[in-house]
Structures are given as C-alpha cells and as structure tokens.
Motif scaffolding. Sequence first.
Motif, PDB file in Angstrom:
ATOM      1  N   ASP A 260       0.814  -1.211   0.000  1.00 20.49           N
ATOM      2  CA  ASP A 260       0.000   0.000   0.000  1.00 20.49           C
ATOM      3  C   ASP A 260       0.848   1.262   0.000  1.00 20.49           C
ATOM      4  O   ASP A 260       0.426   2.300  -0.520  1.00 20.49           O
ATOM      5  CB  ASP A 260      -0.927   0.007   1.225  1.00 20.49           C
ATOM      6  N   ARG A 261       2.037   1.200   0.560  1.00 20.58           N
ATOM      7  CA  ARG A 261       2.931   2.358   0.545  1.00 20.58           C
ATOM      8  C   ARG A 261       3.379   2.687  -0.868  1.00 20.58           C
ATOM      9  O   ARG A 261       3.514   3.858  -1.222  1.00 20.58           O
ATOM     10  CB  ARG A 261       4.158   2.092   1.422  1.00 20.58           C
ATOM     11  N   MET A 262       3.615   1.669  -1.690  1.00 20.58           N
ATOM     12  CA  MET A 262       4.151   1.905  -3.034  1.00 20.58           C
ATOM     13  C   MET A 262       3.092   1.931  -4.126  1.00 20.58           C
ATOM     14  O   MET A 262       3.321   2.438  -5.214  1.00 20.58           O
ATOM     15  CB  MET A 262       5.223   0.860  -3.378  1.00 20.58           C
ATOM     16  N   ASN A 263       1.909   1.388  -3.842  1.00 15.98           N
ATOM     17  CA  ASN A 263       0.832   1.350  -4.829  1.00 15.98           C
ATOM     18  C   ASN A 263       0.029   2.644  -4.730  1.00 15.98           C
ATOM     19  O   ASN A 263      -0.784   2.815  -3.829  1.00 15.98           O
ATOM     20  CB  ASN A 263      -0.061   0.136  -4.591  1.00 15.98           C
ATOM     21  N   LEU A 264       0.264   3.540  -5.667  1.00 21.25           N
ATOM     22  CA  LEU A 264      -0.330   4.872  -5.579  1.00 21.25           C
ATOM     23  C   LEU A 264      -1.808   4.877  -5.951  1.00 21.25           C
ATOM     24  O   LEU A 264      -2.463   5.921  -5.852  1.00 21.25           O
ATOM     25  CB  LEU A 264       0.455   5.844  -6.471  1.00 21.25           C
ATOM     26  N   THR A 265      -2.348   3.734  -6.379  1.00 18.94           N
ATOM     27  CA  THR A 265      -3.793   3.651  -6.626  1.00 18.94           C
ATOM     28  C   THR A 265      -4.547   3.254  -5.358  1.00 18.94           C
ATOM     29  O   THR A 265      -5.775   3.283  -5.331  1.00 18.94           O
ATOM     30  CB  THR A 265      -4.115   2.622  -7.728  1.00 18.94           C
ATOM     31  N   GLN A 266      -3.809   2.854  -4.323  1.00 19.38           N
ATOM     32  CA  GLN A 266      -4.415   2.467  -3.060  1.00 19.38           C
ATOM     33  C   GLN A 266      -4.469   3.672  -2.119  1.00 19.38           C
ATOM     34  O   GLN A 266      -3.659   4.597  -2.236  1.00 19.38           O
ATOM     35  CB  GLN A 266      -3.589   1.360  -2.393  1.00 19.38           C
ATOM     36  N   PRO A 267      -5.393   3.683  -1.174  1.00 17.28           N
ATOM     37  CA  PRO A 267      -5.400   4.760  -0.175  1.00 17.28           C
ATOM     38  C   PRO A 267      -4.094   4.779   0.613  1.00 17.28           C
ATOM     39  O   PRO A 267      -3.466   3.742   0.801  1.00 17.28           O
ATOM     40  CB  PRO A 267      -6.586   4.408   0.723  1.00 17.28           C
ATOM     41  N   GLU A 268      -3.689   5.945   1.071  1.00 20.38           N
ATOM     42  CA  GLU A 268      -2.507   6.070   1.913  1.00 20.38           C
ATOM     43  C   GLU A 268      -2.664   5.164   3.137  1.00 20.38           C
ATOM     44  O   GLU A 268      -3.666   5.245   3.847  1.00 20.38           O
ATOM     45  CB  GLU A 268      -2.345   7.534   2.348  1.00 20.38           C
ATOM     46  N   PRO A 269      -1.701   4.264   3.390  1.00 17.03           N
ATOM     47  CA  PRO A 269      -1.876   3.302   4.483  1.00 17.03           C
ATOM     48  C   PRO A 269      -1.860   3.914   5.870  1.00 17.03           C
ATOM     49  O   PRO A 269      -2.415   3.335   6.802  1.00 17.03           O
ATOM     50  CB  PRO A 269      -0.701   2.336   4.294  1.00 17.03           C
ATOM     51  N   GLY A 270      -1.215   5.085   6.017  1.00 19.99           N
ATOM     52  CA  GLY A 270      -1.128   5.676   7.336  1.00 19.99           C
ATOM     53  C   GLY A 270      -0.082   4.970   8.182  1.00 19.99           C
ATOM     54  O   GLY A 270       0.662   4.117   7.701  1.00 19.99           O
ATOM     55  N   PRO A 271      -0.020   5.285   9.474  1.00 15.44           N
ATOM     56  CA  PRO A 271       1.003   4.680  10.337  1.00 15.44           C
ATOM     57  C   PRO A 271       0.755   3.197  10.572  1.00 15.44           C
ATOM     58  O   PRO A 271      -0.375   2.718  10.505  1.00 15.44           O
ATOM     59  CB  PRO A 271       0.879   5.478  11.648  1.00 15.44           C
ATOM     60  N   TRP A 272       1.829   2.479  10.846  1.00 16.48           N
ATOM     61  CA  TRP A 272       1.784   1.033  11.050  1.00 16.48           C
ATOM     62  C   TRP A 272       0.786   0.629  12.131  1.00 16.48           C
ATOM     63  O   TRP A 272      -0.021  -0.287  11.939  1.00 16.48           O
ATOM     64  CB  TRP A 272       3.182   0.524  11.379  1.00 16.48           C
TER      65      TRP A 272
END
Length: 271
Positions: A119-131
């Motif tokens: 999710d961090r690298m897939n820019l089509t996914q929502p921002e994952p936020g903190p762990w």
Amino acid sequence: NGVAVSISFTVYGICLCRARTARTGTTWTQEIVDLLLHNGDAEVCKRAPTAVRIPFLEICAPPPIPSGLDLIEQMKPPRVIKTHLPIQLVPKGFWENKCKVIYMARNAKDNLVSYFHFDRMNLTQPEPGPWDGYIHKFMKGQLGWGSWYDHVKGYWKEHKERNILYILYEDMKENPFREIKRIMHYLDLSVSEDVIKRIVQLTSFQVMKDNPMANYSYIPKPVFDQSISVFMRKGEVGDWVNHFTSAQSQMFDEDYANQMKDVDIPFRFSI
C-alpha cells in the motif's frame, strides 16, 4: 456492494485467488501454473508480463489500459485468470463450468506486513497511514477486498465441496517441489520430475524478482512507485517479527483467536 460479471468458459479456466487481497503468493502461483502448462519452458513464459498472460478479473483502468474482462475476452481456452474476489462474489460461471480454482493463503501477520508495504508503493491504493493504525484497519476488515478473516474462511469452508485446491504460502516455501506436484495433479497435467525441479528454480524468489515479466517493474511510476518499496520485497515467512511490538502481537493474537475460532486452517507463523 455486489459485483455482477458474466463470463463463459470453455475447456477450463483457472481462478487464482489469494487471502483477502495482495501479498499472499498469487504472482508466484501464476508463474508456476504458466510454467506447468508450458512444460517448464521459461522463454515461452516470458512472452508477456504476468498481468497480460493471466488477466486480473476485476481490474478496471482508464483507457487505453485494457480491463481484466477485455483481456479475458481476447484469450483462447484454456484460460488462466486471477482474482482477489471473496468467494460469494466469484462469478457463477466458474462453478457451473467446473473451473479449476487454486486458492493461495498466507498467515495473517506476514500478509498484513507485506500488504502494508504494498500500500505504501501502490499509488492507486489509499494512503496506508502509520503502522499501528494499519494493524487495526486489517483486524476490522477496512482494507481492499474486505476482511482477511472472512476471505480465508469463506474459501476454506467450501474448498472440499467446490473442489478448490487450497494452498498455504508457508507450505510452498517449506517444500515447493511437493506443492508444485499438488498443483500439477490438480490440473490433470503431467510433467517430469526434472521439469518440476526446473520450475522450482524458475519460481524461486530471487529468480522471479529478477524476471521483468514477473516482477511488475513494467508498471509505470504513477501506479507503482518501487522507489518506496519494491513489488517483490522479501517473500519470507516470519518477517512479521520485525514489525510487530510485543504489545501489538499480543493484541493481534487475541483478536485472531476470536475471529478464527470456527475454523481449523493450519496457518503457521514461522517455519
């Protein structure tokens, strides 16, 4: 939300599914199946990128990028198809036409870690936020393709009745030769043991990571930014120990035990 898809299959199709969504070995399984279908011929299996050889059923992208359905319609049987759909959304045509279905599942903690980096690298996914917050999203089923728990349990509960080959990532890592033979027999194929050994080598993590037809390096940066995290990151069992604190692990384990109490899927968190 429901998804209605109408597809007609002839000869057989193969639906490659993984637990909940990304990062549980689907690309690995796709490469194994393609090599089995072509008697271990590595050059034939470099004819096109994975996503072209084995279309992603539910993917829709803006033109000129073809959708998964567009690619499927252009294929001649036998067709190999990938999907992350939960079992209740799989098109009825798969079951009515007795398509072969291979389901790859990975233990929840490693799946969570791998999907976080994806999710961090897939820019089509929502921002994952903190762990720490991402762990809670996972437990609540608030990520793409819904609840990991519902997904793995849905296929497990019906795998015998629907003749689904249910494979565990950890088993594949422990003994790829054995698991590839299981896939071969399930698909009613027959290749020599030497070919199976070659497929084991060709689908090792490092070989696939270096294979431009399998490592998704062809996906442009506006979609995948692999400077953040590469598509094929580690492929290990037990990497979760490098991410979970003791408190997070205990919290997750308690929730996991509650959500999985009605099934006996033999997941392993280390090998």
